[in-house]
Design a protein around this motif. Structure first.
Motif, PDB file in Angstrom:
ATOM      1  N   THR A  45     -40.625 119.828  10.468  1.00 16.43           N
ATOM      2  CA  THR A  45     -40.056 119.259   9.255  1.00 16.43           C
ATOM      3  C   THR A  45     -40.939 119.566   8.048  1.00 16.43           C
ATOM      4  OG1 THR A  45     -39.133 117.511  10.616  1.00 16.43           O
ATOM      5  CG2 THR A  45     -39.150 117.151   8.247  1.00 16.43           C
ATOM      6  N   THR A 108     -38.076 113.320  13.478  1.00 13.36           N
ATOM      7  CA  THR A 108     -36.700 113.720  13.197  1.00 13.36           C
ATOM      8  C   THR A 108     -35.792 113.178  14.289  1.00 13.36           C
ATOM      9  OG1 THR A 108     -37.620 115.698  12.237  1.00 13.36           O
ATOM     10  CG2 THR A 108     -35.269 115.710  12.677  1.00 13.36           C
ATOM     11  N   ASP A 142     -33.367 121.999  11.177  1.00  9.01           N
ATOM     12  CA  ASP A 142     -34.427 121.110  11.626  1.00  9.01           C
ATOM     13  C   ASP A 142     -33.819 120.183  12.672  1.00  9.01           C
ATOM     14  OD1 ASP A 142     -36.960 119.983  11.695  1.00  9.01           O
ATOM     15  OD2 ASP A 142     -36.417 118.427  10.267  1.00  9.01           O
TER      16      ASP A 142
HETATM   17 MG   LIG Z   1     -39.211 116.782  12.374  1.00 12.77          MG
END
Ligand SMILES: [Mg+2]
Ligand SMILES: Nc1nc2c(ncn2[C@@H]2O[C@H](COP(=O)(O)OP(=O)(O)OP(=O)(O)O)[C@@H](O)[C@H]2O)c(=O)[nH]1
Lengths: 472, 340
Positions: A45, A108, A142
């Protein structure tokens, strides 16, 4: 719950339609899909955010040829091609990283996609005459790093996977974490009747074990299946109610615990893993593999070995090779792979060479396999966001190269001598231990000041390798 | 995150425990001060023999001859002058003072000129040294040694207002994270390539000038004078652009070195080939000898200029950015059309 053939067919139709749209897109403009690959916490990220930010500002990329030769015009974010995938929330991430009290991104949880359009002047006179100002769209996705480790499942059967996973869970340091789950399993008979309650309980204990692995400070990477710890939209779905079982002596019949779990495993492969792969990884043009070598070094040789296995298994799933123009049009093969040791700012810069060589050794086998298939491979030590500076400090009459930065959770800068990393991972085993200590640092205060983009280490060279030829 | 101890007994011989040091203690920020001492952990720069492009044989006999003769002449002139001044004083006070002042002026002026020439020669040598340093840095791939090089190159161009933006951007982009090879490449990219572009323009213009002037000049002797004068001027222009600022002696020296080195990598193409190319093209072949001669002189000037670029640059060209004759040649071949 076998997948309905009709759903698959309609899916296929939809996908083919998407492909046609994308094909025309590819022919009109240059489109390039970059696969940012990395296990959890490897820095995907942050890398994606820094990449976008640096392209938008283009003031900290001296070695990116298109910028160095003044042919870069401008870049901006554009709506991504896949309408169903959420947009990568660049604005929020950059705002957090550059706030007066900066913070790193959270784990994430879902996939997201970003498209950056770059307008530039082609380098060759001919192209300039033919096309004038050209543009290139970079697509990046991502996703939670945990999901990446599902890819090796694709070419395993349930029996194989069960055997491997059980063997692994009985070895230190995992045995302690797996004790409860293993105890529960030892009282069940895989060839007994398929009871939903048992399956759920077993899967729950298995999930707890995986979560414990993830939370352990040993930095264990091999955590499968990824959706158990990071379910995304699948929370509580029956497809997640399975776990490895000891293989029954006789072939298990229908409606046994074994066969139920096997079915779910296969469903997981088809509906979750294969789909994830097809949607995001099947059509990559370029790949960057982010490796948190320093984190693994910090955690010890076991973590390093674990990471090495996970990476190697994961990378087998991708199609590498030299790509013809037709491949390029269809997006079939990855023809450039960059292995990058992330967070290089944790060590003083005179050790970057060692870090690179260390990574080189760690991925040597995969790297050679990929090179054999015809793709270009490169290794690099980089930092997407440079949080420290290298300073010299005196200690007992010796000059030591140290890093200076603000450690996470503190407010005052410190000067850290992290130890010297060896240039080969085998040295780690032989010497028993190299004592190393890397601290996590805070993002630099007001990093994006003066509108120059996030400070970084070798992001430009990474970009040049990954997309440079498309911007020439 | 803490470093764990897996084998507490093992301690490497010169092992230093990872630790935090006092940030207020004697900490030195690397980029500024690196040049003050050898880097403790960087490997020593590998000894790389880069061949000197100009082998300077020790012609001691020639030096002895020239040196002694020069001293003799100086002595003779000195004696004569002293004699002259004395006789002037004998004649009249005023005449004496005048003659003495003139003599003093001559001596001071001569010293000034010599000092200036020496300084310019030193600069040329300094640039040679820089070029060798850069080769070492590129080959060794060490860390922390190149700041001194970058600093030296930057200080070469310190007073140049035309290069101020390039110098600023060089400073902005260099960071403590770059290793020596990257620093050298950065100097090349941010600073020198801009100079290269301008030098190339100078060469282009000069070679066109000589080509046209030769083509139009009425006498062969005039040609030679034009070519010599224009080449010397070009060499001095190029050298000044790269910061060498050569004096007359420096310029001549450069020119001489250049004629010896004109075959230096990349610029080298056999003369025959050049002539063939210049004359062999259908256009040039149909032209008078004068115009053909002009094109050849232009090409010669171009080669002199490109060689000057090679010799005055504080960083050797690599394969990718070497200036090429190609464009100049194309330009020159259009000269006949302009002339006729
Ligand atoms: Mg991430
Ligand atoms: N010093 C430094 N730390 C970094 C850098 N990149 C990442 N980190 C650290 O690594 C952590 C993880 O980075 P992320 O980008 O969130 O990792 P990720 O791969 O997206 O992780 P998941 O989303 O869990 O898969 C961050 O919180 C930082 O502490 C870097 O360039 N420099």
């Amino acid at each position: 719950m076998p997948p309905s053939p009709f759903r698959d067919l309609t899916n296929l139709g939809g996908r083919a339609f998407d492909r046609v749209g994308e094909l025309t897109d590819r022919m009109l403009d240059g489109n390039l899909r970059i696969g940012v690959t990395g296990l959890r916490r490897s820095g995907k990220t942050v890398f994606t955010t820094a990449l976008i930010d640096n392209l938008l500002h283009a003031d900290r990329l001296p070695f990116l040829d298109v910028v160095a030769t003044g042919r870069f015009i401008a870049a901006r974010m554009e709506p991504q091609p896949d309408q169903a995938v959420p947009r990568f929330d660049y604005e929020t991430q950059i705002a957090r990283l550059t706030a007066p009290d900066p913070a790193w991104p959270n784990n994430t949880k879902v996939t997201s996609q970003a498209r950056v359009a770059i307008r530039y002047m082609p380098g060759s006179l001919l192209k300039r005459r033919l096309r004038g100002v050209t543009r290139l769209n970079l697509d990046i996705i991502d996703y939670p790093g945990e999901w990446l480790l599902d890819l090796p499942l694709l070419d395993r059967t349930y029996a194989e996977w069960s055997r491997e996973t059980l063997a692994l869970s009985r070895r230190a340091p995992r045995d302690a974490l797996a004790a409860e789950w293993l105890a529960y399993l030892s009282n069940r008979d895989p060839s007994g009747p398929a009871e939903e309650a048992v399956a759920r309980r077993a899967a729950e204990l298995y999930t707890n074990y995986l979560l414990a692995c993830r939370a352990s400070d040993q930095l264990l990477s091999l955590i499968q299946p990824g959706r158990f710890v990071e379910p995304g939209e699948l929370i509580g779905a029956p497809v997640l109610a399975f776990c490895p079982l000891p293989e029954p002596a006789a072939r298990a019949g229908r409606h046994t615990l074994w066969s139920m779990m096997e079915e779910r495993f296969e469903a997981y492969k088809t509906n979750v893993v294969r789909r994830f792969f097809a949607e995001h990884f099947a059509r990559l043009d370029r790949q960057i593999v982010l490796v948190d070598v320093l984190g693994a070094l910090n955690a010890g040789p076991a973590a390093l070995a674990d990471m090495q296995t996970s990476l190697s298994a994961t990378l087998e799933s991708f199609h590498h090779g030299r790509s013809s123009w037709l491949d390029r049009l269809l997006g079939g093969r990855i023809d450039r792979v960059l292995f990058a040791a992330t967070k290089a700012d944790h060590i003083p810069s005179n050790q970057h060479g060692n870090l690179r060589r260390l990574l080189d050794g760690l991925v040597a086998e995969r790297r050679n396999a990929i090179r054999f298939e015809g793709a270009a491979v490169e290794t690099m030590a980089l930092a997407a966001l440079k949080c420290t500076e290298t300073v010299m400090a005196e200690h007992q009459g010796r000059q030591l190269s140290c890093v200076r930065g603000i450690p996470l959770g503190r407010t005052e800068p410190t000067v850290l001598y992290p130890g010297e990393i060896p240039d080969d991972h085998r040295l780690l085993d032989r010497d028993g231990i190299r004592k190393l200590n890397f601290l996590d640092f805070r993002p630099p205060t007001l990093a994006g000041r003066h509108g120059r983009g996030l400070p970084n280490i070798r992001l430009d060279q990474a970009l040049e390798f990954l997309v440079g030829d498309f911007l020439s | 995150m803490t470093g764990r101890t897996r084998d507490p007994d093992y301690v490497a011989p010169d092992y230093i425990q990872p630790m935090e040091l006092d940030p207020s203690g004697n900490v030195v920020v690397v980029p500024d001060e690196r040049s003050t001492g050898p880097h403790p952990s960087g490997e020593p720069a590998g000894e790389v023999e880069t061949p000197d492009p100009v082998p300077a044989p020790r012609r001691w006999a020639v030096r002895l001859l020239v040196g002694s003769a020069a001293v003799l002449v100086a002595l003779a002139v000195g004696y004569d002058t002293v004699d002259l001044v004395r006789r002037a004083f004998d004649t009249s006070m005023v005449l004496g003072i005048g003659a003495a002042a003139l003599a003093a002026g001559t001596v001071v002026g001569a010293f000034g000129v010599v000092a200036g020439e020496l300084r310019s020669l030193r600069r040329l040598r300094q640039i040679d040294g820089l070029r060798q340093d850069a080769e070492h840095l590129r080959a060794a791939g060490t860390h922390g040694e190149a700041e001194r090089y970058a600093g030296a190159v930057a200080s070469l161009y310190r007073d140049r207002s035309d290069l101020a933006p390039q110098l600023t951007s060089l400073k902005d982009h260099l960071s403590d994270a770059h290793d020596d090879r990257e620093v050298v490449r950065m100097v090349d990219l941010q600073l020198l390539q801009d100079i290269d572009r301008r030098a190339y323009q100078l060469v282009l213009r000069a070679s066109r000038d000589t080509a046209i002037a030769t083509a139009l000049s009425p006498a062969a002797l005039l040609d030679v004078a034009i070519v010599l004068w224009r080449n010397l001027k070009l060499v001095r222009e190029v050298a000044s652009l790269y910061g060498a600022r050569p004096g007359y002696v420096g310029g001549l020296k450069l020119l001489r070195r250049m004629l010896g080195n004109i075959a230096i990598a990349g610029v080298a193409e056999s003369g025959n080939h050049l002539v063939a190319e210049a004359l062999g093209s259908t256009l040039a072949a149909s032209l008078s000898a004068r115009v053909g001669q002009g094109v050849i002189n232009g090409l010669l000037t171009a080669r002199v200029g490109l060689t000057a670029m090679h010799l005055c640059r504080p960083l050797a060209y690599d394969e990718t950015n070497r200036p090429s004759l190609k464009r100049i040649r194309r330009e020159l071949l259009s000269v006949p059309k302009q002339v006729l």
